[in-house]
Design an enzyme around this catalytic site. Structure first.
Site, mmCIF file in Angstrom:
data_model
loop_
_atom_site.group_PDB
_atom_site.id
_atom_site.type_symbol
_atom_site.label_atom_id
_atom_site.label_comp_id
_atom_site.label_asym_id
_atom_site.label_seq_id
_atom_site.Cartn_x
_atom_site.Cartn_y
_atom_site.Cartn_z
ATOM 1 C CD GLU A 83 40.918 37.385 48.966
ATOM 2 O OE1 GLU A 83 39.949 37.986 48.478
ATOM 3 O OE2 GLU A 83 42.020 37.930 49.190
ATOM 4 C CB CYS A 120 45.102 40.081 50.065
ATOM 5 S SG CYS A 120 44.253 39.883 48.505
ATOM 6 C CG HIS A 244 48.564 42.538 48.650
ATOM 7 N ND1 HIS A 244 48.516 41.170 48.474
ATOM 8 C CD2 HIS A 244 47.561 43.048 47.900
ATOM 9 C CE1 HIS A 244 47.516 40.879 47.675
ATOM 10 N NE2 HIS A 244 46.914 41.999 47.299
HETATM 11 N N1 CAA Z 1 52.965 47.382 26.871
HETATM 12 C C1 CAA Z 1 53.392 47.769 28.087
HETATM 13 N N2 CAA Z 1 52.551 48.299 29.047
HETATM 14 C C2 CAA Z 1 51.241 48.403 28.733
HETATM 15 C C3 CAA Z 1 50.738 48.024 27.476
HETATM 16 C C4 CAA Z 1 51.648 47.498 26.518
HETATM 17 N N3 CAA Z 1 51.275 47.111 25.328
HETATM 18 N N4 CAA Z 1 49.408 48.276 27.468
HETATM 19 C C5 CAA Z 1 49.090 48.788 28.688
HETATM 20 N N5 CAA Z 1 50.198 48.865 29.447
HETATM 21 C C6 CAA Z 1 50.316 49.337 30.832
HETATM 22 C C7 CAA Z 1 49.421 50.521 31.160
HETATM 23 O O1 CAA Z 1 50.013 51.738 30.746
HETATM 24 C C8 CAA Z 1 49.336 50.406 32.668
HETATM 25 O O2 CAA Z 1 50.546 50.887 33.229
HETATM 26 P P1 CAA Z 1 50.524 51.825 34.545
HETATM 27 O O3 CAA Z 1 49.934 50.965 35.619
HETATM 28 O O4 CAA Z 1 51.951 52.160 34.778
HETATM 29 O O5 CAA Z 1 49.645 52.971 34.225
HETATM 30 C C9 CAA Z 1 49.343 48.881 32.907
HETATM 31 O O6 CAA Z 1 49.809 48.315 31.674
HETATM 32 C C10 CAA Z 1 47.982 48.290 33.229
HETATM 33 O O7 CAA Z 1 47.111 48.743 32.228
HETATM 34 P P2 CAA Z 1 45.612 49.140 32.560
HETATM 35 O O8 CAA Z 1 45.554 49.957 33.819
HETATM 36 O O9 CAA Z 1 44.993 49.708 31.357
HETATM 37 O O10 CAA Z 1 45.039 47.702 32.881
HETATM 38 P P3 CAA Z 1 43.566 47.199 32.980
HETATM 39 O O11 CAA Z 1 42.544 48.222 32.727
HETATM 40 O O12 CAA Z 1 43.529 45.945 32.184
HETATM 41 O O13 CAA Z 1 43.407 46.820 34.522
HETATM 42 C C11 CAA Z 1 43.706 45.875 36.617
HETATM 43 C C12 CAA Z 1 44.397 46.307 35.318
HETATM 44 C C13 CAA Z 1 42.756 46.970 37.069
HETATM 45 C C14 CAA Z 1 44.710 45.689 37.694
HETATM 46 C C15 CAA Z 1 42.961 44.560 36.367
HETATM 47 O O14 CAA Z 1 43.913 43.568 36.073
HETATM 48 C C16 CAA Z 1 42.145 44.112 37.546
HETATM 49 O O15 CAA Z 1 40.989 44.456 37.681
HETATM 50 N N6 CAA Z 1 42.754 43.275 38.442
HETATM 51 C C17 CAA Z 1 42.096 42.719 39.614
HETATM 52 C C18 CAA Z 1 42.041 43.697 40.762
HETATM 53 C C19 CAA Z 1 43.385 44.010 41.349
HETATM 54 O O16 CAA Z 1 44.314 43.213 41.330
HETATM 55 N N7 CAA Z 1 43.499 45.199 41.940
HETATM 56 C C20 CAA Z 1 44.714 45.596 42.624
HETATM 57 C C21 CAA Z 1 44.426 46.370 43.887
HETATM 58 S S1 CAA Z 1 43.270 45.446 44.901
HETATM 59 C C22 CAA Z 1 44.247 44.292 45.691
HETATM 60 O O17 CAA Z 1 45.444 44.390 45.738
HETATM 61 C C23 CAA Z 1 43.552 43.110 46.315
HETATM 62 C C24 CAA Z 1 43.744 41.930 45.463
HETATM 63 O O18 CAA Z 1 44.702 41.193 45.626
HETATM 64 C C25 CAA Z 1 42.773 41.657 44.397
#
Ligand code: CAA
Length: 446
Positions: A83, A120, A244
């Site tokens: 991609e 992916c 994945h």
């Molecule tokens: N210590 C330990 N854990 C902590 C923490 C700390 N200090 N602070 C936060 N966390 C934990 C949260 O509790 C959360 O845990 P859970 O998942 O168990 O609830 C985890 O860390 C992640 O925190 P957030 O959800 O708040 O993270 P975020 O808002 O920064 O977003 C994300 C994370 C949405 C994945 C972001 O990284 C993102 O947009 N990533 C790209 C998209 C992606 O990968 N999506 C996945 C599905 S799509 C897919 O699979 C296709 C692909 O390859 C892209």
């Protein structure tokens, strides 16, 4: 029926290391454990200035062909899943074939080449295409080369910046494979979604939180669809479940929901009933909301049970070990999860011959596929040949300022050219500038 599946595999990582806890966390003013525990990643692999999807894919394929003593005549098809493509017409597989023709005798003029796109999941779709080609009897005794290659980069400052990665997986698909046989049964969950997309742009537009929900919803549909042809699944049926893996935290969620689904109406649900009750059933509730609250409460309790933890540690955790160190490789991600699980089994002296894997692929946009695989007799020899640990260890650790510069090199709008390479290439293909029609050029470095 003759077995068809993955005969050989080779993994090539981008040669730079971007450490999330040490390097990204201080700049973002984030708790390092957000990365290492929350998201579940230690580092991302990043491409050096002379690396891209072609060099990484060609280098993985070159090592595979060399190790298996193959010539172009042995390959009837080259499918590249990516991609991160940079051309809307000429497929990456033609560039990769051009590279390989620099080092092997003969050529790939007889080989059907293509490029697969569906985020992916296209790596797995390319495996399926190769499987179908062989099953249809059109392969004339030849194997297919499937290459999943991506530079999974996000715009600077995007939440996805923590989940970047770069690398390629080359797989040889053959009759009577050495590694795994693919099942004919498959299940799909597919819907028109806008969770993650790149409408004529290099870096993705992402609705991060929604993308997590869409992944889980499509994976659940795919599992139900798989069960409709293969019968109910049970946690004890599979030694490993590679998913994945955009980041390990995503797979923690998928694993828990998968386990909950598989134990429904089984002896495991009954055994856990004294500790956490039985799973709520929708018909027992007046509203969807009340049911969802109850199932969410049950799932939280399930996560804390020893039964679940032991299953997760055996079946899911081993598939995440490589990913933790290299980040998201998009199309290659589920294939490094499989390799990671098998490598951990080999290191633990497990004999997996004849055992089954359940493989969960996903692509945003969105589609999930579930299929099963049976581990073959010669799997251990094939996995022992992987050099991914050595490659991970050899990566050059970059500072944040170096990361900013090399990100600009790979940003198509900037294409910064004055950045020195950080590592010295050897016995590999490198990017070598631009041709007169805007094509990218490559050369082999001894
Ligand atoms: N210590 C330990 N854990 C902590 C923490 C700390 N200090 N602070 C936060 N966390 C934990 C949260 O509790 C959360 O845990 P859970 O998942 O168990 O609830 C985890 O860390 C992640 O925190 P957030 O959800 O708040 O993270 P975020 O808002 O920064 O977003 C994300 C994370 C949405 C994945 C972001 O990284 C993102 O947009 N990533 C790209 C998209 C992606 O990968 N999506 C996945 C599905 S799509 C897919 O699979 C296709 C692909 O390859 C892209």
């Amino acid at each position: 029926m003759t077995a068809v599946g993955i005969d050989a595999i080779e993994i090539h990582t981008g040669k730079l290391k971007f450490d999330l806890a040490e390097t990204l966390a201080p700049v973002k003013d984030k708790d390092p454990e957000y990365y290492t525990k929350g998201i579940g990643l230690a580092a991302s692999s990043f491409p050096d200035t002379y690396e891209d999807i072609v060099t990484m894919g060609a280098n993985a394929a070159y090592q595979l062909m060399k190790r298996r003593d193959l010539s172009p005549q042995d390959i009837g098809r080259i499918d590249v899943a990516t991609e991160s493509s940079f051309d809307n017409s000429k497929p990456v597989s033609t560039y990769i074939a051009g590279c390989l023709e620099q080092v092997f005798d003969g050529d790939f003029h007889h080989a059907n080449k293509g490029e697969r796109k569906f985020a992916c999941i296209s790596g797995t779709q390319s495996l399926d295409d190769a499987y179908n080609w062989i099953r249809a009897g059109r392969h004339r005794g030849r194997s297919a080369l499937v290459i999943a290659t991506d530079t999974a980069l996000y715009a600077r400052g995007d939440a996805g910046e923590a989940t970047q990665g770069a690398g390629a997986v080359a797989m040889l698909i053959s009759e009577n494979p050495d590694l795994v046989e693919l099942s004919t049964e498959q299940g799909y969950g597919s819907a028109d979604e806008t969770d993650f997309l790149k409408p004529n742009q290099q870096f993705p537009s992402v609705d991060g939180k929604r993308s997590v929900q869409v992944y889980l919803a499509r994976m659940r549909e795919a599992l139900e669809d798989f069960e409709s042809v293969a019968g109910d699944t049970h946690p004890d049926d599979f030694e490993l479940i590679p998913f994945h893996t955009p980041f390990p935290g995503m797979v923690r969620k998928a694993g828990l929901l998968g386990f909950r689904h598989m134990i429904r109406d089984t002896e495991i649900e009954e055994q856990l009933a004294d500790e956490i009750g039985r799973q709520p059933r929708p018909e027992a509730f007046d509203s969807d909301e009340a049911y969802l609250d109850a199932i969410s409460e049950y799932t939280d309790k399930l996560k804390g049970t020893e039964t679940y933890q032991a299953w997760y540690d055996d079946t899911i955790a081993p598939t995440l070990e490589i990913s933790r160190e290299v980040g998201n490789w998009y199309t290659g991600s589920v294939h490094i999860a499989r390799a990671s699980g098998l490598k951990a089994a080999l290191e633990a002296d497990q004999d997996l011959a004849g055992e089954r894997l359940l493989v969960g692929s996903y692509g945003s946009g969105a589609q999930a596929e579930i299929h099963a695989e049976t581990v073959q007799e010669d799997w251990a020899e094939e996995i022992a040949a992987l050099t991914i640990d050595e490659q991970i260890e050899a990566r050059r650790d970059i500072s944040f300022e170096e990361y900013e510069r090399v990100h600009d090199v790979h940003n198509h709008d900037k294409q910064a050219e004055d950045v020195e390479e950080f590592t010295s290439p050897a016995d590999e293909f490198v990017f070598d500038g631009w041709g007169r029609m805007g094509e990218r050029k490559y050369r082999y470095v001894e």
